[in-house]
Enzyme design. Structure first.
Site, PDB file in Angstrom:
ATOM      1  N   ASN A   1       0.801  -1.210   0.000  1.00 34.29           N
ATOM      2  CA  ASN A   1       0.000   0.000   0.000  1.00 34.29           C
ATOM      3  C   ASN A   1       0.844   1.274   0.000  1.00 34.29           C
ATOM      4  O   ASN A   1       0.311   2.365  -0.140  1.00 34.29           O
ATOM      5  CB  ASN A   1      -0.912  -0.018   1.239  1.00 34.29           C
ATOM      6  CG  ASN A   1      -1.681   1.255   1.413  1.00 34.29           C
ATOM      7  OD1 ASN A   1      -2.560   1.582   0.626  1.00 34.29           O
ATOM      8  ND2 ASN A   1      -1.351   2.010   2.457  1.00 34.29           N
TER       9      ASN A   1
ATOM     10  N   SER B   1      -3.204   0.420  -6.253  1.00 34.84           N
ATOM     11  CA  SER B   1      -2.804   1.090  -7.488  1.00 34.84           C
ATOM     12  C   SER B   1      -3.483   2.454  -7.552  1.00 34.84           C
ATOM     13  O   SER B   1      -3.746   3.075  -6.507  1.00 34.84           O
ATOM     14  CB  SER B   1      -3.140   0.203  -8.692  1.00 34.84           C
ATOM     15  OG  SER B   1      -2.651   0.780  -9.886  1.00 34.84           O
TER      16      SER B   1
ATOM     17  N   TYR C   1       4.576   9.106 -11.396  1.00 38.66           N
ATOM     18  CA  TYR C   1       3.630   8.395 -10.534  1.00 38.66           C
ATOM     19  C   TYR C   1       2.700   7.504 -11.359  1.00 38.66           C
ATOM     20  O   TYR C   1       2.529   6.317 -11.060  1.00 38.66           O
ATOM     21  CB  TYR C   1       2.812   9.398  -9.724  1.00 38.66           C
ATOM     22  CG  TYR C   1       1.756   8.762  -8.841  1.00 38.66           C
ATOM     23  CD1 TYR C   1       2.118   8.126  -7.660  1.00 38.66           C
ATOM     24  CD2 TYR C   1       0.401   8.813  -9.192  1.00 38.66           C
ATOM     25  CE1 TYR C   1       1.150   7.547  -6.844  1.00 38.66           C
ATOM     26  CE2 TYR C   1      -0.564   8.238  -8.388  1.00 38.66           C
ATOM     27  CZ  TYR C   1      -0.184   7.596  -7.216  1.00 38.66           C
ATOM     28  OH  TYR C   1      -1.147   7.020  -6.418  1.00 38.66           O
TER      29      TYR C   1
ATOM     30  N   LYS D   1       2.402   3.323 -11.406  1.00 36.61           N
ATOM     31  CA  LYS D   1       1.191   2.564 -11.096  1.00 36.61           C
ATOM     32  C   LYS D   1       0.772   1.683 -12.282  1.00 36.61           C
ATOM     33  O   LYS D   1       0.231   0.583 -12.081  1.00 36.61           O
ATOM     34  CB  LYS D   1       0.062   3.515 -10.702  1.00 36.61           C
ATOM     35  CG  LYS D   1       0.291   4.210  -9.365  1.00 36.61           C
ATOM     36  CD  LYS D   1       0.471   3.211  -8.231  1.00 36.61           C
ATOM     37  CE  LYS D   1       0.603   3.885  -6.882  1.00 36.61           C
ATOM     38  NZ  LYS D   1       0.751   2.920  -5.764  1.00 36.61           N
TER      39      LYS D   1
ATOM     40  N   VAL E   1      -9.516   9.519  -2.595  1.00 41.51           N
ATOM     41  CA  VAL E   1      -9.714   9.250  -1.165  1.00 41.51           C
ATOM     42  C   VAL E   1      -9.143  10.394  -0.336  1.00 41.51           C
ATOM     43  O   VAL E   1      -8.123  10.998  -0.683  1.00 41.51           O
ATOM     44  CB  VAL E   1      -9.035   7.909  -0.785  1.00 41.51           C
ATOM     45  CG1 VAL E   1      -9.350   7.541   0.667  1.00 41.51           C
ATOM     46  CG2 VAL E   1      -9.486   6.797  -1.726  1.00 41.51           C
TER      47      VAL E   1
ATOM     48  N   THR F   1      -6.998  11.507   1.900  1.00 40.20           N
ATOM     49  CA  THR F   1      -5.748  11.097   2.537  1.00 40.20           C
ATOM     50  C   THR F   1      -4.760  12.261   2.547  1.00 40.20           C
ATOM     51  O   THR F   1      -4.996  13.319   1.959  1.00 40.20           O
ATOM     52  CB  THR F   1      -5.114   9.920   1.780  1.00 40.20           C
ATOM     53  OG1 THR F   1      -4.783  10.366   0.454  1.00 40.20           O
ATOM     54  CG2 THR F   1      -6.062   8.737   1.700  1.00 40.20           C
TER      55      THR F   1
END
Length: 264
Positions: free
Chosen positions: A105, A159, A173, A177, A204, A206
């Site tokens: 993760n 991912s 990035y 992925k 999300v 985060t």
């Protein structure tokens, strides 16, 4: 930070597995924030009494997990850019005799530079992002496969939609992925006894989203700036528990037919 075994003595784990036959031993990276934190909490709240090896950036969160679950959690600090440390992290499992799942993760967005801004960089930024996001996973998997084959275990990757949708300044990035998704397909073919799945978690709420809004929007196109800004302002960000709970359940019970897939 970790001790040599789960529980107060080497004999404890044998008793635990006898009393809790559904308990899994799971190694989770990126466990101290966002999605990873939600995954850890979900697994630790299970009546199956899973055993977790956790790593992440926030040492205090790792210590808190160790305090709350002294017998069931082993917290190991690890720099995911240090491949020697990464390989050693998996070797922590050897003294426990079993590994049922690997949840990969962790990741970095990098500096979010456009290709034209990398003059003189000599590819160092892309190399750094790929080392953390891809190569560390390959190293960890290669170390873990002997254990995962024995248990017919699972590998779950976090991912990103950026693997399929290109955003200006996110080249390193997004490409990393996409490489993870290809690695998922490769493992399906190379390791038929191990179920490997890549997850697209959605947008999300985060720390990464906070970093995007506060540090990296200026290098993106106007349309994309508005997309990421408005997602927070309009309450469209998913809580980490949404994808976190799904990832936790997949690590325990993903069916073989999901292997090799990038799923939403």
């Amino acid at each position: 930070m970790a001790t040599a075994w789960f529980g107060p003595s080497p004999d404890w784990i044998l008793k635990h597995r006898t009393e809790h036959p559904s308990a899994k031993t799971i190694l989770l990276t990126g466990a101290t924030g966002g999605i990873g934190l939600a995954v850890a909490r979900r697994l630790l709240s299970s009546p199956d009494e899973h055993l977790l090896i956790l790593t992440g950036r926030n040492a205090e969160v790792l210590r808190q997990f160790q305090r709350e679950y002294p017998d069931r959690v082993r917290a190991v600090q690890c720099d995911m850019a240090d491949l020697g440390q990464v390989a050693g992290l998996v070797r922590q499992c050897e003294v426990h005799g079993s590994l049922d799942a690997l949840i990969l993760n962790h990741g970095t967005l990098g500096k979010c530079l456009r290709l034209a801004q990398m003059e003189g960089d000599k590819g160092e930024e892309w190399e750094r992002v790929f080392k953390v996001n891809v190569t560390s996973c390959v190293v960890m998997i290669s170390e873990a496969l002997p254990w995962l084959r024995q248990t017919k275990g699972r590998i779950i990757f976090t991912s990103s939609g950026a693997a399929q949708n290109a955003y200006p300044s996110w080249g390193a990035y997004g490409a990393s992925k996409a490489a993870i998704n290809h690695l998922t397909m490769t493992l399906k073919n190379e390791e038929p006894d191990v179920t490997t799945v890549a997850i697209r978690p959605g947008v999300v709420d985060t720390a990464m989203q906070k970093d995007i809004r506060e540090s990296f929007l200026s290098n993106m196109d106007e349309r994309d700036q508005q997309k990421f800004r408005s997602a927070k302002e309009e309450g469209k960000l998913l809580p980490p528990e949404k994808p976190g709970n799904v990832i936790a359940e997949l690590a325990v019970s993903a069916e073989r037919e999901l292997s090799g897939l990038f799923i939403r």
